[in-house]
Design a protein around this motif. Sequence first.
Motif, PDB file in Angstrom:
ATOM      1  N   ARG A   5      29.941  39.203  32.664  1.00 12.48           N
ATOM      2  CA  ARG A   5      30.714  40.059  31.754  1.00 12.48           C
ATOM      3  C   ARG A   5      31.128  41.373  32.423  1.00 12.48           C
ATOM      4  NH1 ARG A   5      28.287  40.020  25.602  1.00 12.48           N
ATOM      5  NH2 ARG A   5      28.491  37.780  25.186  1.00 12.48           N
ATOM      6  N   PHE A   6      30.224  41.938  33.214  1.00  9.76           N
ATOM      7  CA  PHE A   6      30.535  43.196  33.886  1.00  9.76           C
ATOM      8  C   PHE A   6      31.731  43.017  34.816  1.00  9.76           C
ATOM      9  CE2 PHE A   6      30.160  46.039  37.518  1.00  9.76           C
ATOM     10  CZ  PHE A   6      30.021  47.270  36.904  1.00  9.76           C
ATOM     11  N   ILE A   7      31.705  41.949  35.605  1.00 10.52           N
ATOM     12  CA  ILE A   7      32.787  41.709  36.559  1.00 10.52           C
ATOM     13  C   ILE A   7      34.096  41.443  35.826  1.00 10.52           C
ATOM     14  CG2 ILE A   7      33.624  40.099  38.324  1.00 10.52           C
ATOM     15  CD1 ILE A   7      30.627  39.727  39.083  1.00 10.52           C
ATOM     16  N   ILE A   8      34.017  40.590  34.792  1.00 15.43           N
ATOM     17  CA  ILE A   8      35.229  40.233  34.057  1.00 15.43           C
ATOM     18  C   ILE A   8      35.819  41.444  33.347  1.00 15.43           C
ATOM     19  CG2 ILE A   8      36.059  38.882  32.082  1.00 15.43           C
ATOM     20  CD1 ILE A   8      34.033  36.695  32.996  1.00 15.43           C
ATOM     21  N   SER A   9      34.934  42.331  32.853  1.00  9.27           N
ATOM     22  CA  SER A   9      35.437  43.532  32.168  1.00  9.27           C
ATOM     23  C   SER A   9      36.180  44.448  33.128  1.00  9.27           C
ATOM     24  CB  SER A   9      34.276  44.292  31.526  1.00  9.27           C
ATOM     25  OG  SER A   9      33.418  44.865  32.513  1.00  9.27           O
ATOM     26  N   LYS A  10      35.820  44.390  34.400  1.00 11.89           N
ATOM     27  CA  LYS A  10      36.467  45.257  35.385  1.00 11.89           C
ATOM     28  C   LYS A  10      37.823  44.709  35.841  1.00 11.89           C
ATOM     29  CE  LYS A  10      33.121  48.187  35.370  1.00 11.89           C
ATOM     30  NZ  LYS A  10      33.313  49.499  34.700  1.00 11.89           N
ATOM     31  N   VAL A  11      37.941  43.383  35.898  1.00  9.74           N
ATOM     32  CA  VAL A  11      39.198  42.816  36.398  1.00  9.74           C
ATOM     33  C   VAL A  11      40.218  42.621  35.279  1.00  9.74           C
ATOM     34  CG1 VAL A  11      38.038  41.671  38.304  1.00  9.74           C
ATOM     35  CG2 VAL A  11      38.403  40.412  36.180  1.00  9.74           C
ATOM     36  N   GLY A  12      39.748  42.447  34.023  1.00  9.99           N
ATOM     37  CA  GLY A  12      40.654  42.332  32.890  1.00  9.99           C
ATOM     38  C   GLY A  12      41.209  40.937  32.685  1.00  9.99           C
TER      39      GLY A  12
ATOM     40  N   ALA B 145      42.075  36.923  34.837  1.00  6.73           N
ATOM     41  CA  ALA B 145      40.973  36.133  34.298  1.00  6.73           C
ATOM     42  C   ALA B 145      40.390  35.166  35.324  1.00  6.73           C
ATOM     43  CB  ALA B 145      41.447  35.359  33.064  1.00  6.73           C
ATOM     44  N   ALA B 146      41.265  34.426  36.000  1.00  7.71           N
ATOM     45  CA  ALA B 146      40.791  33.426  36.948  1.00  7.71           C
ATOM     46  C   ALA B 146      40.020  34.072  38.097  1.00  7.71           C
ATOM     47  CB  ALA B 146      41.965  32.612  37.485  1.00  7.71           C
ATOM     48  N   PHE B 147      40.536  35.191  38.617  1.00  8.61           N
ATOM     49  CA  PHE B 147      39.850  35.869  39.716  1.00  8.61           C
ATOM     50  C   PHE B 147      38.502  36.411  39.263  1.00  8.61           C
ATOM     51  CE2 PHE B 147      38.972  39.683  42.321  1.00  8.61           C
ATOM     52  CZ  PHE B 147      38.852  39.059  43.551  1.00  8.61           C
ATOM     53  N   GLY B 148      38.416  36.862  38.016  1.00 12.44           N
ATOM     54  CA  GLY B 148      37.134  37.326  37.491  1.00 12.44           C
ATOM     55  C   GLY B 148      36.099  36.229  37.478  1.00 12.44           C
ATOM     56  N   ILE B 149      36.502  35.024  37.126  1.00 11.36           N
ATOM     57  CA  ILE B 149      35.593  33.874  37.132  1.00 11.36           C
ATOM     58  C   ILE B 149      35.155  33.558  38.559  1.00 11.36           C
ATOM     59  CG2 ILE B 149      35.365  31.428  36.560  1.00 11.36           C
ATOM     60  CD1 ILE B 149      35.508  33.392  34.165  1.00 11.36           C
ATOM     61  N   VAL B 150      36.105  33.586  39.480  1.00 13.88           N
ATOM     62  CA  VAL B 150      35.791  33.330  40.892  1.00 13.88           C
ATOM     63  C   VAL B 150      34.764  34.334  41.398  1.00 13.88           C
ATOM     64  CG1 VAL B 150      36.727  33.370  43.244  1.00 13.88           C
ATOM     65  CG2 VAL B 150      38.014  32.252  41.411  1.00 13.88           C
ATOM     66  N   LEU B 151      34.980  35.607  41.110  1.00 15.43           N
ATOM     67  CA  LEU B 151      34.105  36.670  41.601  1.00 15.43           C
ATOM     68  C   LEU B 151      32.713  36.583  40.986  1.00 15.43           C
ATOM     69  CD1 LEU B 151      34.200  39.060  43.521  1.00 15.43           C
ATOM     70  CD2 LEU B 151      34.910  40.508  41.610  1.00 15.43           C
ATOM     71  N   ALA B 152      32.634  36.275  39.691  1.00 16.85           N
ATOM     72  CA  ALA B 152      31.341  36.143  39.032  1.00 16.85           C
ATOM     73  C   ALA B 152      30.530  35.002  39.642  1.00 16.85           C
ATOM     74  CB  ALA B 152      31.540  35.907  37.533  1.00 16.85           C
TER      75      ALA B 152
ATOM     76  N   MET C  55      31.950  32.251  29.297  1.00 15.49           N
ATOM     77  CA  MET C  55      32.838  33.396  29.502  1.00 15.49           C
ATOM     78  C   MET C  55      34.210  32.964  29.993  1.00 15.49           C
ATOM     79  SD  MET C  55      29.626  34.446  29.666  1.00 15.49           S
ATOM     80  CE  MET C  55      29.114  34.204  31.358  1.00 15.49           C
ATOM     81  N   ALA C  56      34.238  31.913  30.809  1.00 19.89           N
ATOM     82  CA  ALA C  56      35.519  31.412  31.309  1.00 19.89           C
ATOM     83  C   ALA C  56      36.391  30.912  30.162  1.00 19.89           C
ATOM     84  CB  ALA C  56      35.280  30.292  32.321  1.00 19.89           C
ATOM     85  N   VAL C  57      35.783  30.191  29.238  1.00 21.89           N
ATOM     86  CA  VAL C  57      36.535  29.698  28.071  1.00 21.89           C
ATOM     87  C   VAL C  57      37.092  30.862  27.264  1.00 21.89           C
ATOM     88  CG1 VAL C  57      36.336  28.477  25.875  1.00 21.89           C
ATOM     89  CG2 VAL C  57      35.289  27.516  27.923  1.00 21.89           C
ATOM     90  N   SER C  58      36.237  31.848  27.000  1.00 19.70           N
ATOM     91  CA  SER C  58      36.655  33.009  26.215  1.00 19.70           C
ATOM     92  C   SER C  58      37.792  33.763  26.893  1.00 19.70           C
ATOM     93  CB  SER C  58      35.458  33.940  25.994  1.00 19.70           C
ATOM     94  OG  SER C  58      35.836  35.112  25.312  1.00 19.70           O
ATOM     95  N   LEU C  59      37.660  33.964  28.195  1.00 20.86           N
ATOM     96  CA  LEU C  59      38.662  34.739  28.933  1.00 20.86           C
ATOM     97  C   LEU C  59      39.978  33.969  29.062  1.00 20.86           C
ATOM     98  CD1 LEU C  59      38.606  37.542  30.173  1.00 20.86           C
ATOM     99  CD2 LEU C  59      38.161  36.496  32.382  1.00 20.86           C
ATOM    100  N   PHE C  60      39.912  32.674  29.323  1.00 21.27           N
ATOM    101  CA  PHE C  60      41.128  31.868  29.427  1.00 21.27           C
ATOM    102  C   PHE C  60      41.838  31.795  28.076  1.00 21.27           C
ATOM    103  CE2 PHE C  60      40.200  31.006  33.651  1.00 21.27           C
ATOM    104  CZ  PHE C  60      41.045  30.074  34.214  1.00 21.27           C
TER     105      PHE C  60
END
Length: 435
Positions: free
Chosen positions: A94-101, A105-112, A133-138
């Motif tokens: 969640r922390f990583i995804i919140s930073k990338v926005g 979304a896809a890059f946030g999943i990759v980084l996490a 989190m991937a489902v929610s973000l996508f």
Amino acid sequence: MSYIGLFGGLALLVWMTMRGTNLLIAGPLSALFVAIFSSMSFFPQLATQGEASYVSAYMDGFTSFLSSWFFMFLLGAIFGKLMGDCGAAESISRFIISKVGASNAAFGIVLACAILTYGGVSLFIVAFAVYPMAVSLFQEANLPRRFIPAAMGFGSSTFTMTSAGSVEIQNWIPMKYLGTSPYAGWGVSAIVAIVMIVLGSVWLKRMLRQAVANGESFQVRDNDPVPMSEELPSFVTSLAPLIIVLAVSFLCHTWLEESALIVALLAGIIATLALHYRRFSNLGGAFSEGAVGALLAIANTCAVVGFGTVAKATPAFASVVDTMTSLPGSPLIGAAVAVTAIAGLTGSASGGLAIALPLIAPHYLGSGVNPDALHRVSSIASGALDSLPHNGYVVTTIRVISGETHKDAYSAFGKLTVVVPILGVLLAIALFILL
């Protein structure tokens, strides 16, 4: 006939996996196909002295890998399960995804996925932890969900799995045969990892853009997972166990070699329990589920290693290896081809390394090849064709976790986890030759 058996057996293994057959069934049946076409005796009692039999060869490969890596799989799965159950894995994601926005979304999943796997969490556990989190973000970004497995696979099974310093076993197996450290060839490894991250991320974003332009969008399902709603641990305390695993592996690798991974993962478990002990609702269940998960993961790997061991006993395999090790040019090219091909045959990066290195390491070390270069090239090469459709992680991520089909999801998955690592290993070879 032996060639027909070798490549026909591989085709059968891929076909059965694509059809959804359990690897514990597909592996032995495909190996039997190989044995029959190579006129291999079925039972050891029917084989002549010094000749391999189907049963003995398959079980030798199965049990050898089990005895060498069981504790690593067990501790890694338990560590990952504890990180997931206490909310630490989700906190990091969640922390990583919140930073990338949402726009990234896809890059946030990759980084996490990358941070979790580099820190020692099992690939399978990472997929289970990050998927909600991937489902929610996508959904928020209205992106087609068939690309979720590709994003998770790229972040978990490519540049982090085979990079210098990683505590995944694909970076540690070469140490046993080459006398190297997990930081072998770290300079080249860092350059290759950066190139792979950039290339894969740009390619993934382009595929998503094309899919959206073609009218694809997110499709909601009734059984979509819901991320944890309760308060999660802080990012710092969640990340601490991963840092401890990396630190302990660095401090212990010189005198414990590959066994340092056991100590590092055990330290990670203790740190997770100490930092998050109040957040476990069923601690005993977490240990039990982790143990069961480890058995499933290592059993699937052992099943394809057994297939590879039967294949290794055939005349066709010996001829193929001889051809690979005699390729003109840099010996690193022959090593990369050998490891990549055998990992593809077995459908397993770790299995491919465990089979290939005992065969090729003495040949190349004897000819003066730099052990650090051979370690890094072999490790990166193992992460290419291992991600063919019959790989256990591929099947689990696409079908079990994401609920997708190979037809819909594997095209993007294969591009990021097969093509990108192949380009990475070519770059690694070029850098080792030039530097």
